[in-house]
Design a protein around this motif. Structure first.
Motif, PDB file in Angstrom:
ATOM      1  N   ASP A  48       0.766  -1.219  -0.087  1.00 16.66           N
ATOM      2  CA  ASP A  48       0.234  -0.230   0.034  1.00 16.66           C
ATOM      3  C   ASP A  48       0.799   1.316   0.043  1.00 16.66           C
ATOM      4  OD1 ASP A  48      -2.932  -0.852   0.200  1.00 16.66           O
ATOM      5  OD2 ASP A  48      -2.277  -1.832   1.895  1.00 16.66           O
ATOM      6  N   GLU A  49       0.498   2.073  -0.798  1.00 18.10           N
ATOM      7  CA  GLU A  49       1.212   3.528  -0.954  1.00 18.10           C
ATOM      8  C   GLU A  49       0.642   4.451   0.228  1.00 18.10           C
ATOM      9  OE1 GLU A  49       1.617   6.948  -4.206  1.00 18.10           O
ATOM     10  OE2 GLU A  49       0.038   5.708  -4.334  1.00 18.10           O
ATOM     11  N   ILE A  50       1.356   5.276   0.933  1.00 24.93           N
ATOM     12  CA  ILE A  50       1.169   5.666   1.981  1.00 24.93           C
ATOM     13  C   ILE A  50       1.258   7.268   1.984  1.00 24.93           C
ATOM     14  CG2 ILE A  50       1.158   3.934   3.737  1.00 24.93           C
ATOM     15  CD1 ILE A  50       3.489   5.248   4.831  1.00 24.93           C
ATOM     16  N   LEU A  55       8.471   4.612   1.115  1.00 22.55           N
ATOM     17  CA  LEU A  55       8.012   3.647   2.315  1.00 22.55           C
ATOM     18  C   LEU A  55       6.705   3.439   1.859  1.00 22.55           C
ATOM     19  CD1 LEU A  55       8.851   2.518   5.296  1.00 22.55           C
ATOM     20  CD2 LEU A  55       7.634   4.223   6.070  1.00 22.55           C
ATOM     21  N   PHE A  56       6.528   1.927   2.044  1.00 17.84           N
ATOM     22  CA  PHE A  56       5.199   1.361   1.637  1.00 17.84           C
ATOM     23  C   PHE A  56       4.917   0.542   2.726  1.00 17.84           C
ATOM     24  CE2 PHE A  56       6.764   3.158  -2.196  1.00 17.84           C
ATOM     25  CZ  PHE A  56       5.667   3.391  -2.924  1.00 17.84           C
ATOM     26  N   MET A  57       3.722  -0.042   2.965  1.00 19.51           N
ATOM     27  CA  MET A  57       3.311  -0.727   4.094  1.00 19.51           C
ATOM     28  C   MET A  57       2.060  -1.450   3.642  1.00 19.51           C
ATOM     29  SD  MET A  57       0.652   1.482   6.405  1.00 19.51           S
ATOM     30  CE  MET A  57      -0.255   0.341   7.028  1.00 19.51           C
ATOM     31  N   LYS A  58       1.745  -2.368   4.496  1.00 19.22           N
ATOM     32  CA  LYS A  58       0.477  -3.463   4.457  1.00 19.22           C
ATOM     33  C   LYS A  58       0.027  -3.483   6.036  1.00 19.22           C
ATOM     34  CE  LYS A  58      -2.037  -5.774   1.903  1.00 19.22           C
ATOM     35  NZ  LYS A  58      -2.674  -5.406   0.612  1.00 19.22           N
ATOM     36  N   LEU A  59      -1.203  -3.388   6.054  1.00 18.01           N
ATOM     37  CA  LEU A  59      -1.828  -3.525   7.516  1.00 18.01           C
ATOM     38  C   LEU A  59      -2.386  -5.008   6.985  1.00 18.01           C
ATOM     39  CD1 LEU A  59      -3.188  -2.658   9.988  1.00 18.01           C
ATOM     40  CD2 LEU A  59      -5.313  -1.797   8.517  1.00 18.01           C
ATOM     41  N   VAL A  70      -1.335  -4.790  13.439  1.00 21.63           N
ATOM     42  CA  VAL A  70       0.117  -5.438  12.775  1.00 21.63           C
ATOM     43  C   VAL A  70       0.277  -4.834  11.428  1.00 21.63           C
ATOM     44  CG1 VAL A  70       1.591  -7.399  12.277  1.00 21.63           C
ATOM     45  CG2 VAL A  70      -0.305  -7.551  14.036  1.00 21.63           C
ATOM     46  N   ILE A  71       1.293  -4.052  11.179  1.00 12.46           N
ATOM     47  CA  ILE A  71       1.853  -3.428   9.904  1.00 12.46           C
ATOM     48  C   ILE A  71       3.082  -3.812   9.563  1.00 12.46           C
ATOM     49  CG2 ILE A  71       2.167  -1.100   9.092  1.00 12.46           C
ATOM     50  CD1 ILE A  71       0.448   0.127  11.192  1.00 12.46           C
ATOM     51  N   GLU A  72       3.150  -4.057   8.332  1.00 13.24           N
ATOM     52  CA  GLU A  72       4.505  -4.876   7.641  1.00 13.24           C
ATOM     53  C   GLU A  72       4.859  -3.589   6.904  1.00 13.24           C
ATOM     54  OE1 GLU A  72       6.235  -8.494   5.283  1.00 13.24           O
ATOM     55  OE2 GLU A  72       4.157  -8.265   5.435  1.00 13.24           O
TER      56      GLU A  72
END
Length: 190
Positions: A48-50, A55-59, A70-72
């Protein structure tokens, strides 16, 4: 980097794009179109673009009853140039906190570098979760990234180190994983 997918084995427990409280609610993903890159490295389209170019993430899990998120993460955490912590705090964390989450588990195996700026947003995040009986735990961040947090004097806003630096978490259910982290955090805080 395009082969590094966010952890997907917990999808039977939680999917952020199907959670009305998630900042990623109704987001659609492609399995074949690679639209995001960190510098010149294309990344898997499930990240996921924030609002940060690096820096990108996935909830990957949220439990509203017990207050866990929990966030990767993947990429370069760059507060110096992109103010990534401000973006993360304002656009993601604040929404999750408004939905009742106060215990944040950040998985940083794929965070390659950290560049610091000031600690204002870290302090704010820490105070916000502390007021709610929560905490922020860092799991499996690389040693040099933890050292950079320490050099910037922001490591005290997180629970990190010890068993959290090399944790085999992928074989656990999300409930067991969060419960184990909670027990560890409570021992560290006591």
């Amino acid at each position: 980097m395009h082969t590094l997918e966010p952890f997907y084995r917990w999808r039977s427990f939680y999917v952020a794009s199907e959670d009305v409280n998630s900042p990623f609610y109704q987001r659609e993903y492609s399995e074949f179109e690679f639209t995001h890159a960190i510098y010149d490295h294309v990344i898997h389209p499930q990240w996921d673009e924030i609002g940060s170019p690096t820096l990108f993430m996935k909830l990957i899990y949220a439990d509203y009853m017990d207050g866990y998120a929990v966030i990767e993460l993947i990429g370069e955490w760059n507060d110096c140039i992109h103010n990534d912590i401000m973006i993360l705090k304002r656009d993601i964390i604040d929404e999750l906190m408004n939905a009742g989450l106060s215990k944040f588990i950040l998985i940083g195996e794929n965070v390659l570098n950290f560049h610091s700026s000031d600690d204002c947003y870290y302090e704010e995040w820490f105070e916000d979760v502390e007021d709610l009986g929560g905490w922020i735990a860092l799991i499996n961040f690389r040693e040099h990234v933890i050292q950079e947090f320490s050099s910037a004097n922001i490591d005290h806003y997180f629970v990190c180190g010890g068993k959290l630096d090399d944790l085999s978490w992928r074989t656990l259910s999300p409930e067991k994983f969060c419960s184990n982290i909670e027990k560890y955090v409570q021992k560290r805080l006591a």
